[in-house]
Design a protein around this motif. Sequence first.
Motif, short mmCIF file in Angstrom:
data_model
loop_
_atom_site.label_atom_id
_atom_site.label_comp_id
_atom_site.label_asym_id
_atom_site.label_seq_id
_atom_site.Cartn_x
_atom_site.Cartn_y
_atom_site.Cartn_z
N UNK A 75 -18.75 -10.51 -8.55
CA UNK A 75 -17.53 -10.09 -7.83
C UNK A 75 -17.86 -9.50 -6.47
N UNK A 76 -18.96 -8.75 -6.43
CA UNK A 76 -19.37 -8.13 -5.18
C UNK A 76 -19.66 -9.20 -4.14
N UNK A 77 -20.31 -10.26 -4.59
CA UNK A 77 -20.61 -11.32 -3.65
C UNK A 77 -19.37 -12.03 -3.17
N UNK A 78 -18.31 -12.05 -4.00
CA UNK A 78 -17.09 -12.74 -3.64
C UNK A 78 -16.11 -11.84 -2.88
N UNK A 79 -16.43 -10.56 -2.76
CA UNK A 79 -15.54 -9.60 -2.05
C UNK A 79 -14.41 -9.16 -2.89
N UNK A 80 -14.60 -9.26 -4.20
CA UNK A 80 -13.53 -8.83 -5.09
C UNK A 80 -13.90 -7.51 -5.71
N UNK A 81 -12.90 -6.79 -6.03
CA UNK A 81 -13.11 -5.52 -6.68
C UNK A 81 -12.76 -5.68 -8.13
#
Length: 228
Positions: free
Chosen positions: A222-228
């Motif tokens: 998720x961090x890599x995708x910019x999601x929280x």
Amino acid sequence: MGGILKRFSDIMSANINALLDKAEDPAKMIDQYMRNLESDLGKVKAETASVMAEESRSKRLVDECNDEIAKMQTYAEKAVVAGNDADARQFLTKKSQLVEKQASLAHAYSMAAANAGKMKEMHDKLCKDIDELRERKETIKAKVAVARTQETLNKIGESVAGAQDNLSAFDKMEAKADRMLDEANAMAELNKTAEQADLDDLAKKYDTQASPGVEDELAEMKAKLGLK
């Protein structure tokens, strides 16, 4: 004369084949027999010449005596024709003496002729034996040489057979040594395989790392995708 006739009577019945059959070394025996024969032949020749000379002398004496008898007969006849009976008696008396002498000479000549015949017979027999031996000598020696060569080959063959037995024993020992070496190599290979397996297991202990949890991996994604 009687002695030499007796001595050489054995030569007359000599048999070369019989002598060779009894010989331990035919090649040497035939050479010795040849030397004996040649020596005997020389003696026989000398004796034969002497006997033949005696035969000739005896024959000459007989002939001379016969001539004298014939002369006395002729002179007696001439004396009778001449009317000299006394002279004729003397010639006839001499003739009578010569006739007695002629009988003795004829007997001596007969014996001399018989002896000469025997010596000639022995001489011819010896010459024949020597000629035969000379013709067969090299053939016999060649046969002896071949026989000895064959004996040598037979002995060598026996030695070779013994050597083959030794080689066979060495072959068996070599095969056993090869088998022992193969077994030792196999054992070394097995030992090496077991040791390598232990090392591999030990390496796996340190190569193993803990797998990240599913939650940690999801958070990282998720961090890599910019999601929280």
